[in-house]
Design an enzyme around this catalytic site. Structure first.
Site, mmCIF file in Angstrom:
data_model
loop_
_atom_site.group_PDB
_atom_site.id
_atom_site.type_symbol
_atom_site.label_atom_id
_atom_site.label_comp_id
_atom_site.label_asym_id
_atom_site.label_seq_id
_atom_site.Cartn_x
_atom_site.Cartn_y
_atom_site.Cartn_z
ATOM 1 N N ASP A 70 0.936 -1.043 -0.130
ATOM 2 C CA ASP A 70 -0.229 -0.213 0.131
ATOM 3 C C ASP A 70 0.630 1.101 -0.061
ATOM 4 O O ASP A 70 1.913 1.682 1.059
ATOM 5 C CB ASP A 70 -0.771 0.273 1.117
ATOM 6 C CG ASP A 70 -1.581 1.468 1.267
ATOM 7 O OD1 ASP A 70 -2.122 2.262 0.328
ATOM 8 O OD2 ASP A 70 -2.869 0.987 2.085
ATOM 9 N N TYR A 92 -2.876 16.198 -10.508
ATOM 10 C CA TYR A 92 -2.461 15.697 -10.461
ATOM 11 C C TYR A 92 -1.366 15.720 -12.180
ATOM 12 O O TYR A 92 -0.167 14.841 -12.029
ATOM 13 C CB TYR A 92 -3.316 15.113 -11.516
ATOM 14 C CG TYR A 92 -3.454 13.576 -12.168
ATOM 15 C CD1 TYR A 92 -3.295 12.128 -11.553
ATOM 16 C CD2 TYR A 92 -3.081 13.780 -13.382
ATOM 17 C CE1 TYR A 92 -2.548 11.172 -11.747
ATOM 18 C CE2 TYR A 92 -3.297 12.164 -14.356
ATOM 19 C CZ TYR A 92 -2.626 11.043 -13.549
ATOM 20 O OH TYR A 92 -2.685 10.043 -14.347
ATOM 21 N N LYS A 107 2.907 14.185 -12.023
ATOM 22 C CA LYS A 107 3.319 13.583 -13.197
ATOM 23 C C LYS A 107 4.160 14.472 -13.915
ATOM 24 O O LYS A 107 5.468 13.697 -14.079
ATOM 25 C CB LYS A 107 2.245 13.068 -14.308
ATOM 26 C CG LYS A 107 1.116 12.609 -13.832
ATOM 27 C CD LYS A 107 1.399 11.166 -13.871
ATOM 28 C CE LYS A 107 0.797 9.968 -13.677
ATOM 29 N NZ LYS A 107 1.194 8.886 -13.234
HETATM 30 N N1 NAP Z 1 -6.546 6.149 -17.275
HETATM 31 C C1 NAP Z 1 -5.779 6.732 -17.794
HETATM 32 O O1 NAP Z 1 -6.013 7.712 -18.656
HETATM 33 C C2 NAP Z 1 -4.460 7.557 -17.837
HETATM 34 C C3 NAP Z 1 -3.349 7.761 -18.456
HETATM 35 C C4 NAP Z 1 -1.878 8.344 -18.365
HETATM 36 C C5 NAP Z 1 -1.446 8.111 -17.137
HETATM 37 N N2 NAP Z 1 -2.399 7.237 -15.632
HETATM 38 C C6 NAP Z 1 -1.679 6.848 -14.913
HETATM 39 O O2 NAP Z 1 -1.873 5.505 -15.146
HETATM 40 C C7 NAP Z 1 -1.889 4.538 -13.502
HETATM 41 C C8 NAP Z 1 -2.928 3.175 -13.615
HETATM 42 O O3 NAP Z 1 -3.569 3.680 -13.301
HETATM 43 P P1 NAP Z 1 -5.379 3.335 -14.403
HETATM 44 O O4 NAP Z 1 -5.802 4.306 -15.303
HETATM 45 O O5 NAP Z 1 -4.992 1.955 -15.019
HETATM 46 O O6 NAP Z 1 -6.305 3.500 -13.055
HETATM 47 P P2 NAP Z 1 -6.695 2.802 -12.163
HETATM 48 O O7 NAP Z 1 -8.161 1.091 -12.487
HETATM 49 O O8 NAP Z 1 -7.727 3.427 -11.336
HETATM 50 O O9 NAP Z 1 -4.818 1.723 -11.113
HETATM 51 C C9 NAP Z 1 -4.621 2.165 -10.173
HETATM 52 C C10 NAP Z 1 -4.444 1.344 -9.586
HETATM 53 O O10 NAP Z 1 -3.752 1.554 -8.588
HETATM 54 C C11 NAP Z 1 -3.597 1.407 -7.735
HETATM 55 N N3 NAP Z 1 -2.792 2.009 -5.961
HETATM 56 C C12 NAP Z 1 -4.187 3.743 -5.944
HETATM 57 N N4 NAP Z 1 -3.437 3.813 -4.679
HETATM 58 C C13 NAP Z 1 -3.219 2.952 -4.559
HETATM 59 C C14 NAP Z 1 -1.958 2.682 -3.245
HETATM 60 N N5 NAP Z 1 -2.129 3.839 -2.139
HETATM 61 N N6 NAP Z 1 -1.395 1.651 -2.988
HETATM 62 C C15 NAP Z 1 -1.197 0.936 -3.738
HETATM 63 N N7 NAP Z 1 -2.000 0.427 -5.203
HETATM 64 C C16 NAP Z 1 -2.345 1.788 -5.037
HETATM 65 C C17 NAP Z 1 -5.059 0.561 -7.943
HETATM 66 O O11 NAP Z 1 -5.481 -0.046 -6.415
HETATM 67 P P3 NAP Z 1 -6.816 0.259 -6.193
HETATM 68 O O12 NAP Z 1 -8.508 -0.912 -7.259
HETATM 69 O O13 NAP Z 1 -6.486 -1.340 -5.362
HETATM 70 O O14 NAP Z 1 -7.504 1.614 -5.623
HETATM 71 C C18 NAP Z 1 -5.174 0.510 -8.956
HETATM 72 O O15 NAP Z 1 -4.674 -1.373 -9.254
HETATM 73 C C19 NAP Z 1 -2.028 5.787 -12.633
HETATM 74 O O16 NAP Z 1 -0.428 6.107 -12.709
HETATM 75 C C20 NAP Z 1 -2.371 6.938 -13.805
HETATM 76 O O17 NAP Z 1 -2.073 7.954 -13.137
HETATM 77 C C21 NAP Z 1 -3.530 7.005 -16.807
#
Ligand code: NAP
Length: 330
Positions: free
Chosen positions: A88, A201, A205
């Site tokens: 975590d 955010y 980043k």
């Molecule tokens: N989606 C986009 O458009 C986008 C674009 C650019 C960059 N990103 C980046 O991509 C990455 C993944 O995001 P996603 O879009 O796939 O979102 P997501 O589906 O919400 O996945 C985020 C993951 O991070 C985990 N997480 C959150 N808080 C945590 C903590 N305290 N300790 C350990 N794990 C934690 C979540 O676990 P839980 O399920 O338990 O909450 C989940 O597994 C992030 O770094 C995000 O900033 C996303």
């Protein structure tokens, strides 16, 4: 183009197919953080499909991690490859426990995908910083530094390269980051009364990108090149649940914009797999559409470089307080 261009963004999102990963990860041990859902889950699924020996899902909920592991095993028809380990990022102690376990239980560690992250517009504290800064930046860098020795040791054992890849974002292009002028930037960002949460955010980043460049610069270079390849991946805008419980108008427009402009989760995850392949030319770079991309004008400016040095000193002091001696891992 080092400023945000809506034309480039739309071209990238709507016209550029992201190549389907085919490079094998045979015999490799891979850690993916935040892999119970979203980009992390789909990247982990690719690694298992691509013949990885062991894929560790580093997740904060074992239950959600086990459900993800089951889904990967069912879709890839491979069992005995995926492990679920608790970590975590809201807790420094949890990150330290996780890295202790890695160091004790793994002989080899080839790839670390630091993907876990949160996005919220609400101000909350966790450890000593605003929560998103703790999760996305400080704990993420804490984990990186704690895993460096195992990555370096593995590179030496296999006489090859290992990879540390961070999930960044195109959204770093959108901030002017005025807080960088504060005497202590982490303390400035932890002030609730002046927090600009709509820009937070984007800032974190940008910080992640600055820190990955600094770490890449600091890690040793051997005659054969870099033993640990470090890069920062922009997955684009991707359909996931990154904004949990959207409020107000966002509840309506978020699903609409996702449908119109965002990549499907699996397609977005291909960019993480590309980063994890660790091509030499990706070291210290921002990757966009599976190639070396152009980061923001601020990042490229002298002011950006100075901010990187200043903030690294702040990070160094913080990490040394959390885990004395950690800087010797570099
Ligand atoms: N989606 C986009 O458009 C986008 C674009 C650019 C960059 N990103 C980046 O991509 C990455 C993944 O995001 P996603 O879009 O796939 O979102 P997501 O589906 O919400 O996945 C985020 C993951 O991070 C985990 N997480 C959150 N808080 C945590 C903590 N305290 N300790 C350990 N794990 C934690 C979540 O676990 P839980 O399920 O338990 O909450 C989940 O597994 C992030 O770094 C995000 O900033 C996303």
């Amino acid at each position: 183009m080092s400023r945000f261009s809506s034309r480039k963004f739309l071209h990238s999102q709507l016209c550029l197919p992201i190549p389907y990963p085919t490079t094998k990860f045979t015999d490799k041990t891979i850690i993916v953080t935040g892999s119970n859902t979203g980009l992390g889950l789909e990247a982990a699924r690719h690694f298992v499909r691509l013949d990885a020996a062991r894929v560790i899902l580093a997740v904060r909920s074992i239950e959600r991690g086990k459900a993800a592991a089951k889904s990967i095993e069912e879709s890839t028809h491979r069992s005995g490859v995926v492990d679920v380990w608790e970590m975590d990022l809201d807790s420094y102690a949890s990150v330290q426990t996780f890295s202790d376990r890695v160091n004790k239980e793994l002989d080899l560690l080839h790839v670390v995908v630091e993907n876990a992250g949160i996005l919220t517009y609400n101000f909350n504290m966790s450890e000593e910083d605003e929560r998103q800064i703790t999760v996305n930046v400080v704990s993420t860098m804490l984990l990186a530094l704690l895993l460096l020795p195992k990555l370096r040791e593995t590179a030496a054992k296999i006489n090859g390269k290992t990879v540390l890849t961070f999930t960044g974002s195109w959204m770093h292009l959108l901030t002017k980051f005025p807080e960088h002028k504060a005497e202590n930037v982490f303390k400035e960002l932890a002030k609730k009364e002046s927090a600009r949460m709509m820009d937070r955010y984007q800032i974190l980043k940008l910080l992640g990108l600055l820190f990955s460049r600094e770490l890449a610069d600091l890690t040793r270079v051997s005659e054969k090149g870099h033993s640990i390849i470090i890069n920062n991946v922009n997955p684009g805008a991707v359909i996931t649940d990154i904004v949990r419980n959207p409020e107000g108008l966002r509840r309506i427009y978020a699903p609409v914009t996702q449908k119109l402009f965002c990549r499907p989760t699996e397609e977005g995850s291909r960019t993480l797999v590309h980063g994890a392949e660790g091509a030499e030319e990706t070291h210290g770079q921002y990757l966009d559409d599976c190639k070396v991309g152009v980061p923001s004008a601020f990042f490229l400016s002298e002011e950006g470089v100075q901010t990187q040095k200043k903030m690294w000193k702040e990070l160094e002091a913080k990490l040394e307080r959390i885990h004395p001696g950690i800087m010797q891992n570099i």
